[in-house]
Design an enzyme around this catalytic site. Structure first.
Site, PDB file in Angstrom:
ATOM      1  N   LYS A 162      47.481  98.006  -6.769  1.00 34.15           N
ATOM      2  CA  LYS A 162      46.348  98.625  -7.111  1.00 34.15           C
ATOM      3  C   LYS A 162      45.184  97.767  -7.167  1.00 34.15           C
ATOM      4  CE  LYS A 162      45.026 103.037  -8.064  1.00 34.15           C
ATOM      5  NZ  LYS A 162      45.668 104.506  -7.642  1.00 34.15           N
ATOM      6  N   ASP A 204      40.664 105.488  -4.123  1.00 36.73           N
ATOM      7  CA  ASP A 204      40.917 106.040  -5.460  1.00 36.73           C
ATOM      8  C   ASP A 204      39.650 106.560  -6.179  1.00 36.73           C
ATOM      9  OD1 ASP A 204      43.320 106.117  -7.455  1.00 36.73           O
ATOM     10  OD2 ASP A 204      41.911 104.766  -8.663  1.00 36.73           O
TER      11      ASP A 204
END
Ligand code: NAD
Length: 416
Positions: A105, A145
C-alpha cells in the site's frame, strides 16, 4: 491509542489466525513484519511558485506469492502505521482470492481537495519517480485508493515509462482503457460483491429473487451492487443511503431511477415516493441482506445485536468491528468479510495486469465470466474453511489467506 492503531489490529488478527491454523512461531513473526518500507520526502512546485515538501510512503508487506499489489491514497491523515496495516490486508485479500500477488500500500500526506489539478499532477509524478526503484510490473503494482483515480494512474504510468524509455502499462492498474486499462474494472468491486452474495444465498438455501436488501453508501461500490442485485438477480432494494442520509420504501426502489435522481441532485435523499431514513436506522432494518458500502466501523458492539439481516456483505473495508463480529456470529448472522466480498476490484486489476503483460485485451464478457469464476470459487473455499474450523467467515478467510502465504514462505525457504 495502541488499541485503535490499525497496524496493531492487523498484527492481532495474525495472532488469532495463527492459533486456529497452528502456525509455527517463526513463520507467524515473518507474517507480522512488513518486508520493505520506503519513506520519501519530496518537493513540489505549487501554483504560486513556492516549493512545498510532502511525505509519502510505500510499504511492501509480503511478496512470497508474487509481485506486491495495493493502492495509493492521498489524505491528510495518512500515517505509516495505517499504510502498514493496509498493506497487510492487501496481502490477505490477494491470497484469499488466490491471485499470484503479495500485498502493498502507498500513501501521501496531502489534502487533494485543496490542490489544483496541476499541483496534483506534479505531486503524483514526483512521488511516482521517488518510489520508482521499488515499483514495476514484476515488483509492485499500485492502483487507485482514497482520492486517487484512473487519471492518477495514467500519470504514474507515464512517469515510470518516461524513465524507462518505453511504455510500461503493467506498472499500475485502474488505468483508463485507452492506455491499457481493462473493460469492467469500473464496476468490478460491486459486481464481485453481487456474485459472492448470490453464492452465499444459494449455499444457505435462501432465495435471492425477491429478497429484501439495504445498502449503506451509494458510491462506486454500493450503487453497483444495488443495481446488479436488482437487475440481474431480481432482489428488492428497499433502502439506500449516502453521506447526507437514506431513503426507504418497503415495496422496493428502482435503482435506475435512484441513480438518475442522485446524478441530478447529488444525493439520494428527496427521491419521490420514498421515506427518509437515517444511516443508523438503515443498518437495523428488517431485511434479508445488508450491504455496508461506505465507511469503516459502522457495525459495532452498540448496534450489532440489533442487526436483523441474515446476511451482511461487506462491500466496504472494515465496516464491522471485532466485537460486533462476535455478536453477529452468536446471533447466526452470516458475514461475508471485506477481503472476500469487495475483492472483485483487485481481481479485475489482476486481469488488467495480465492483459497488459500479454498485450492482448479481453472483451467485457470474458472479464465478467472470469471474475464470476474467481469470486464463486473463493466464496466456497471461505465457507468450507469456516465450517472446518468452526469459526466465522472472516476467520475462515484469514485461515486460508495466511496459510497460503505461510506455505509459500516454507516452500521457498529463507535466503540465503
Ligand atoms: P465512493 O466515494 O464512490 O462512495 C462512498 C459512498 O459512501 C458515497 O455514496 C458517500 O456519500 C457514502 N458515505 C460517505 N459517508 C457516509 C456516511 N457517514 N454514511 C453513509 N454513507 C456515507 O467510494 P467507494 O469506492 O464506493 O468505496 C466505498 C467503500 O468500499 C470503502 O470502504 C472502500 O474502501 C471500499 N472498496 C471500494 C472499492 C472500489 O473499487 N471502489 C474496492 C474495494 C473496497
Amino acid at each position: 491509542m495502541a488499541e485503535n492503531n490499525p497496524f496493531e489490529i492487523a498484527k492481532k488478527q495474525i495472532d488469532i489466525v495463527a492459533k486456529v491454523i497452528n502456525l509455527n512461531d517463526g513463520v507467524r513473526d515473518i507474517l507480522k513484519s512488513p518486508k520493505r518500507e520506503l519513506t520519501v520526502n519530496f518537493p513540489v512546485r505549487m501554483d504560486n511558485g513556492d516549493y512545498k515538501v510532502f511525505t509519502g510512503y510505500r510499504v511492501q508487506f509480503n511478496m512470497a506469492r508474487g509481485p506486491c499489489k495495493g493502492g495509493i491514497r492521498y489524505h491528510p491523515q495518512v500515517t505509516l502505521d495505517e499504510v502498514r496495516a493496509l498493506s497487510a490486508w492487501m496481502t490477505w485479500k490477494c491470497s484469499v482470492m488466490n491471485l499470484p500477488y503479495g500485498g502493498a500500500k502507498g500513501g501521501v500526506i496531502c489534502n487533494p481537495k485543496q490542490m489544483s489539478r496541476g499541483e496534483l499532477e506534479r505531486l503524483t509524478r514526483r512521488f511516482a519517480s521517488e518510489i520508482s526503484p521499488i515499483i514495476g510490473p514484476e515488483i509492485d503494482v499500485p492502483a487507485p485508493d482514497v482520492y486517487t483515480d484512473s487519471q492518477t494512474m495514467a500519470w504514474i504510468m507515464d512517469t515510470y515509462s518516461m524513465q524507462k524509455g518505453y511504455s510500461v502499462p503493467g506498472v499500475v492498474t485502474g488505468k483508463p482503457i485507452a492506455i491499457g486499462g481493462s473493460e469492467g474494472r469500473g464496476e468490478a468491486t460491486g459486481r464481485g460483491c453481487m456474485y459472492v452474495i448470490r453464492e452465499a444465498t444459494k449455499r444457505q438455501g435462501m432465495k435471492l429473487k425477491g429478497a429484501t436488501v439495504a445498502v449503506q453508501g451509494f458510491g462506486n461500490a454500493g450503487s453497483v451492487v444495488a443495481h446488479l442485485l436488482e437487475e440481474e438477480q431480481g432482489a428488492k432494494i428497499v433502502a439506500v443511503s449516502d453521506s447526507k442520509g437514506g431513503i426507504y420504501n418497503k415495496d422496493g426502489l428502482s435503482m435506475k431511477k435512484v441513480m438518475e435522481h442522485k446524478n441530478k441532485t447529488g444525493e439520494v435523499s428527496g427521491f419521490p415516493g420514498a421515506q427518509k431514513i437515517s444511516n443508523e436506522d438503515l443498518l437495523k432494518l428488517d431485511v434479508d441482506i445488508l450491504v455496508p458500502a461506505a465507511l469503516e466501523n459502522q457495525i459495532t458492539n452498540k448496534n450489532a445485536s440489533q442487526i436483523k439481516a441474515k446476511l451482511v456483505a461487506e462491500a466496504a473495508n472494515g465496516p464491522t468491528t471485532p466485537e460486533a463480529d462476535e455478536i453477529l456470529f452468536k446471533n447466526k448472522v452470516t458475514v461475508l468479510p471485506d477481503i472476500l466480498a469487495n475483492a472483485g476490484g483487485v481481481t479485475v486489476s489482476y486481469f488488467e495486469w495480465v492483459q497488459d503483460l500479454q498485450g492482448f485485451f479481453w472483451p467485457i464478457e470474458d472479464v465478467n465470466s472470469k471474475l464470476e469464476a474467481v469470486m464463486s470459487k473463493s466464496y466456497q473455499a471461505v465457507a468450507d474453511s469456516a465450517e472446518k474450523y468452526g469459526v466465522n467467515n472472516r476467520t475462515g478467510a484469514y485461515a486460508i489467506a495466511v496459510d497460503r502465504v505461510a506455505t509459500a514462505i516454507r516452500l521457498r525457504g529463507i535466503y540465503p
